[in-house]
Motif scaffolding. Structure first.
Motif, PDB file in Angstrom:
ATOM      1  N   SER A  36      -2.964  -3.010  -3.613  1.00 20.51           N
ATOM      2  CA  SER A  36      -2.238  -2.778  -2.479  1.00 20.51           C
ATOM      3  C   SER A  36      -3.362  -0.953  -2.592  1.00 20.51           C
ATOM      4  O   SER A  36      -2.810   0.244  -1.649  1.00 20.51           O
ATOM      5  CB  SER A  36      -0.609  -1.882  -3.362  1.00 20.51           C
ATOM      6  N   ALA A  37      -3.739  -0.673  -3.710  1.00 22.87           N
ATOM      7  CA  ALA A  37      -4.670   0.514  -4.222  1.00 22.87           C
ATOM      8  C   ALA A  37      -5.999   0.633  -3.105  1.00 22.87           C
ATOM      9  O   ALA A  37      -6.712   1.584  -2.068  1.00 22.87           O
ATOM     10  CB  ALA A  37      -5.046   0.705  -4.982  1.00 22.87           C
ATOM     11  N   THR A  40       0.882  -0.992  -0.077  1.00 19.67           N
ATOM     12  CA  THR A  40      -0.191  -0.654   0.045  1.00 19.67           C
ATOM     13  C   THR A  40       0.602   1.625  -0.011  1.00 19.67           C
ATOM     14  O   THR A  40       0.296   2.393  -0.740  1.00 19.67           O
ATOM     15  CB  THR A  40      -1.130   0.420   1.550  1.00 19.67           C
ATOM     16  N   ASN A  51      -7.108  -0.532  -0.079  1.00 24.22           N
ATOM     17  CA  ASN A  51      -6.755  -0.550   1.359  1.00 24.22           C
ATOM     18  C   ASN A  51      -7.161   1.518   1.755  1.00 24.22           C
ATOM     19  O   ASN A  51      -6.663   2.224   2.688  1.00 24.22           O
ATOM     20  CB  ASN A  51      -5.936  -0.651   2.491  1.00 24.22           C
ATOM     21  N   ILE A  52      -6.851   2.182   0.621  1.00 21.08           N
ATOM     22  CA  ILE A  52      -6.095   3.627   0.660  1.00 21.08           C
ATOM     23  C   ILE A  52      -8.227   3.663   0.109  1.00 21.08           C
ATOM     24  O   ILE A  52      -8.238   3.785  -0.607  1.00 21.08           O
ATOM     25  CB  ILE A  52      -5.897   3.639  -0.479  1.00 21.08           C
TER      26      ILE A  52
END
Length: 206
Positions: free
Chosen positions: A165-166, A136, A168-169
């Protein structure tokens, strides 16, 4: 033809790219955008809200009291809608809210959305967007380089490292170009597209 600058992941300019003016420079027809957004939101409705009628609630088989000579109002069932724990009259029932609109309308609205966001300067084209591992922190650093927030990332392939990776943003959504839609284009503040995805979108909409 229109021109747009192409960047790498470190926000360095690596070249330019030509965009079709009939896709990224078309007149914006707001009524098309409104119609297609409403259609998308209607399709997303679950339609599972439900209530029970007097024929579905439990009980109510015996008459509460005899018809006459009690001094009370007549009653035939304990599950009458005017009684506590009774059935519901004209309550919501499971329903399919989706409907269809012409393919030309959907295509026209997508072109209008792309043209609108390009005119606002919200579209950024990258030469490549690949991450070696699921981290992340890598996506957060990329977002910080470009000063992005509320970002839609459009890729041409199934990039699992980027997607995982993205996710959780907050405010970041990764989408394949074949799933590009009007609602997401208008909802997000920034639109990031990989060069390959732009070419595929232009080919599909031409």
């Amino acid at each position: 033809m229109l021109q747009i600058e192409v960047y790498d992941m470190a926000r360095k300019k690596v070249g330019t790219m030509e965009l079709r003016s009939d896709i990224f420079g078309a007149p914006v027809k707001k009524h098309l955008l409104h119609e297609v957004v409403n259609w998308q939101l209607a399709k997303r409705r679950s339609g599972t809200s439900s209530t029970k009628t007097r024929g579905e609630v439990r009980g109510g088989g015996a008459k509460p009291w005899k018809q006459k000579h009690t001094g009370r109002a007549r009653a035939g069932s304990r599950r009458s809608p005017i009684w506590r724990k009774g059935g519901v009259v004209f309550g919501p029932r499971p329903k399919d809210w989706s409907y269809s609109i012409p393919k030309k309308v959907r295509k026209g609205a997508l072109v209008c959305a792309l043209s609108s966001r390009f005119g606002e300067g919200a579209i950024v084209v990258l030469d490549n967007l690949e991450f070696p591992e699921i981290k992340t922190r890598q996506v957060a650093k990329f977002m910080k380089n470009f000063e992005f927030s509320q970002t839609l990332v459009v890729v041409s392939s199934d990039n699992q490292n980027l997607y995982k990776s993205a996710r959780n943003i907050p405010g970041v959504k990764v989408l394949k170009d074949e799933g590009l839609n009007v609602y997401d284009l208008l909802k997000h503040r920034n639109i990031v597209m990989v060069r390959d995805s732009v070419e595929r979108i232009q080919e599909r909409l031409s």
